[in-house]
Structure formats: C-alpha cells, structure tokens
Design an enzyme around this catalytic site. Structure first.
Site, PDB file in Angstrom:
ATOM      1  N   SER A  20       0.892  -1.231  -0.102  1.00 45.19           N
ATOM      2  CA  SER A  20      -0.119   0.045   0.023  1.00 45.19           C
ATOM      3  C   SER A  20       0.910   1.384   0.005  1.00 45.19           C
ATOM      4  O   SER A  20       1.875   1.271   0.408  1.00 45.19           O
ATOM      5  CB  SER A  20      -0.811  -0.069   1.214  1.00 45.19           C
ATOM      6  OG  SER A  20      -1.639  -1.107   1.266  1.00 45.19           O
TER       7      SER A  20
HETATM    8  N1  SAM Z   1      -0.461  -4.748   4.018  1.00 45.90           N
HETATM    9  C1  SAM Z   1       0.246  -4.991   2.951  1.00 45.90           C
HETATM   10  C2  SAM Z   1       1.705  -4.514   2.458  1.00 45.90           C
HETATM   11  O1  SAM Z   1       1.865  -3.917   3.426  1.00 45.90           O
HETATM   12  O2  SAM Z   1       2.112  -4.980   1.793  1.00 45.90           O
HETATM   13  C3  SAM Z   1      -0.758  -4.588   1.877  1.00 45.90           C
HETATM   14  C4  SAM Z   1      -1.662  -5.653   1.545  1.00 45.90           C
HETATM   15  S1  SAM Z   1      -2.227  -5.799  -0.201  1.00 45.90           S
HETATM   16  C5  SAM Z   1      -3.062  -4.038  -0.650  1.00 45.90           C
HETATM   17  C6  SAM Z   1      -3.705  -7.041   0.248  1.00 45.90           C
HETATM   18  C7  SAM Z   1      -3.642  -8.271   0.737  1.00 45.90           C
HETATM   19  O3  SAM Z   1      -4.507  -8.827   0.987  1.00 45.90           O
HETATM   20  C8  SAM Z   1      -3.012  -9.154  -0.447  1.00 45.90           C
HETATM   21  O4  SAM Z   1      -1.710  -9.564  -0.265  1.00 45.90           O
HETATM   22  C9  SAM Z   1      -3.906 -10.241  -0.877  1.00 45.90           C
HETATM   23  O5  SAM Z   1      -3.583 -11.520  -1.092  1.00 45.90           O
HETATM   24  C10 SAM Z   1      -4.659 -10.250   0.617  1.00 45.90           C
HETATM   25  N2  SAM Z   1      -5.946 -10.801   1.129  1.00 45.90           N
HETATM   26  C11 SAM Z   1      -7.166 -10.661   0.247  1.00 45.90           C
HETATM   27  N3  SAM Z   1      -8.122 -11.273   0.881  1.00 45.90           N
HETATM   28  C12 SAM Z   1      -7.593 -12.019   1.856  1.00 45.90           C
HETATM   29  C13 SAM Z   1      -8.222 -13.020   2.755  1.00 45.90           C
HETATM   30  N4  SAM Z   1      -9.504 -13.307   2.725  1.00 45.90           N
HETATM   31  N5  SAM Z   1      -7.385 -13.427   3.958  1.00 45.90           N
HETATM   32  C14 SAM Z   1      -6.118 -13.063   3.927  1.00 45.90           C
HETATM   33  N6  SAM Z   1      -5.404 -12.199   3.065  1.00 45.90           N
HETATM   34  C15 SAM Z   1      -6.242 -11.683   1.949  1.00 45.90           C
END
Ligand code: SAM
Length: 213
Positions: A64
């Site tokens: 992000s």
């Molecule tokens: N906080 C992260 C960082 O600092 O890099 C950014 C995260 S990215 C915007 C969103 C993440 O949520 C992705 O890696 C995606 O695979 C994960 N995600 C989506 N749905 C999910 C779920 N149901 N359970 C766990 N992770 C999930």
C-alpha cells in the site's frame, strides 16, 4: 552510504507525504521513519520504495501507499502491548509498522508465497512480535481474539461480522469498505460493550478481500 540514501528518502517521505497530509501521531510518524520500506519490495523496485503510491508485489498484489499505511495505523490507535490482527499481510510492510508501534501482531495472508516472503523479511528485521499466518483472514483469526485493533488491508463489500465480534471492548477495526474495482471508504468501527459506531474517513482504492465460500 546506500542505507543513508534510503534513510534520507524515508525521512522526506514522512515529512512530505504523511505529515504534510495531516497525520500527527508522533509514534506513528516515528514508526514510519524507522521501518525500511525498501526491504519489502523486489530488487527492481527499490528505487521506487519511498514514492507516493502503491507498488506491485508478487501474486498480483500490492504494497500500500505509505500515507495510507500511516493513516490506518493512526486510526487504529495502537498502544504497546496491544493485540493486533492484520488481514492481508502482502509484503509484510504494514505488519512491520504495527509491530514497530510495540503491538503483538498476527497478520493473515491467503497467498503462501507472500506469507513465506513476509515471514522471512520480518524475521530478518527482528520483528519477533509479528507472526504471519497463511490462510483466509476474512473471518478473522479466532485463536488470537479478542483484539485491541483489527486492520484490514483489502476491500470488503460489507464489514465482515466476525471481525467485529473478535474486537475487545474498546477495540477498533479499520477497513476499506465498498465495491471491488471502484473507490472504497476507509471505515473506523469502534466497539463499546455490545455497541459499535462506525465512521468513514477517507476514500481509497484497495485490492478485494477474498471471501472464501
Ligand atoms: N499490508 C500489505 C503490505 O503492507 O504490503 C498490503 C496488502 S495488499 C493491499 C492486500 C493483501 O490482502 C493481498 O496480499 C491479498 O492477497 C490479501 N488478501 C485478500 N483477501 C484475503 C483474505 N481473505 N485473507 C487473507 N489475505 C487476503
């Protein structure tokens, strides 16, 4: 020398992108000045690590925008020793910021490759207070509940009730809510006893929270 260059860029990032947009919590600002964001991106993107936008990571996901990471951490009002759940580990950068605030962090990621990479970098940087779990976080992570804060870094069309149920009394949930592929609203849900209040505070655009059937 190279580390100094990253440090200068990181301090400029905090000054211009984060303080400049109104984030005031001194502990959040200090955490953002400390965590080496360039360690959470691929080698080819190191030069872009302190820029004012999200970046691609593997599995088609993103790390992000720094300002949004800081804004969410500020809204979550993390104190040392708080138990915090992050849903959506991605690169592990957001978890590192929460851990830098002194919380005991559990972060859940559905992609094994990302979970393993985040475990490695968080370990290399010494964040012993952050644990990565590979799985579906859309229903929270009951073994660690109740949480003083839950931070969701993927967009939900509605607020998943298990995440609210897993909040401690006085706990805070920060989550982007809205349709996938459009803009969503960062929403703060605060629990007091059995009552919750919610407030939208910033338009955002996140990858979808995948809800397993
Ligand atoms: N906080 C992260 C960082 O600092 O890099 C950014 C995260 S990215 C915007 C969103 C993440 O949520 C992705 O890696 C995606 O695979 C994960 N995600 C989506 N749905 C999910 C779920 N149901 N359970 C766990 N992770 C999930």
């Amino acid at each position: 020398m190279a580390e100094d260059r990253h440090r200068d860029r990181r301090l400029a990032m905090v000054r211009r992108q984060i303080e400049g947009r109104g984030v005031r919590d001194p502990r959040v600002l200090a955490a953002m000045r400390s965590v080496p964001r360039h360690r959470f991106v691929s080698r080819t993107l190191v030069g872009d690590a302190y820029k004012d936008h999200p970046l691609p990571i593997s599995a088609g996901q993103t790390i992000s925008q720094p300002y949004i990471v800081a804004l969410m951490a500020e809204a979550a009002a993390i104190e040392p020793e708080h138990r915090v759940l992050e849903v959506g580990t991605g690169s592990g950068y957001g978890a590192a910021v929460l851990a830098e605030l002194g919380a005991s962090v559990v972060t859940v990621e559905r992609h094994r490759k990302l979970a393993d990479a985040a475990t490695k970098v968080l370990g290399n940087l010494g964040y012993a207070n952050a644990t990565v779990v590979c799985g579906d976080g859309s229903q929270g992570h009951p073994p660690g509940a109740p949480y003083d804060a839950v931070v969701v870094t993927a967009a939900a069309s509605i607020i998943p009730s298990p995440l609210v149920d897993q909040l401690a009394d006085g706990g805070r949930l920060v989550i982007p809510v809205g349709p996938p592929s459009f803009s969503q609203n960062l929403t703060l849900v605060t629990r007091a006893g059995d009552e919750t209040t919610s407030k939208r505070f910033c338009p955002v655009r996140f990858v979808p929270l995948v809800e397993e059937p």
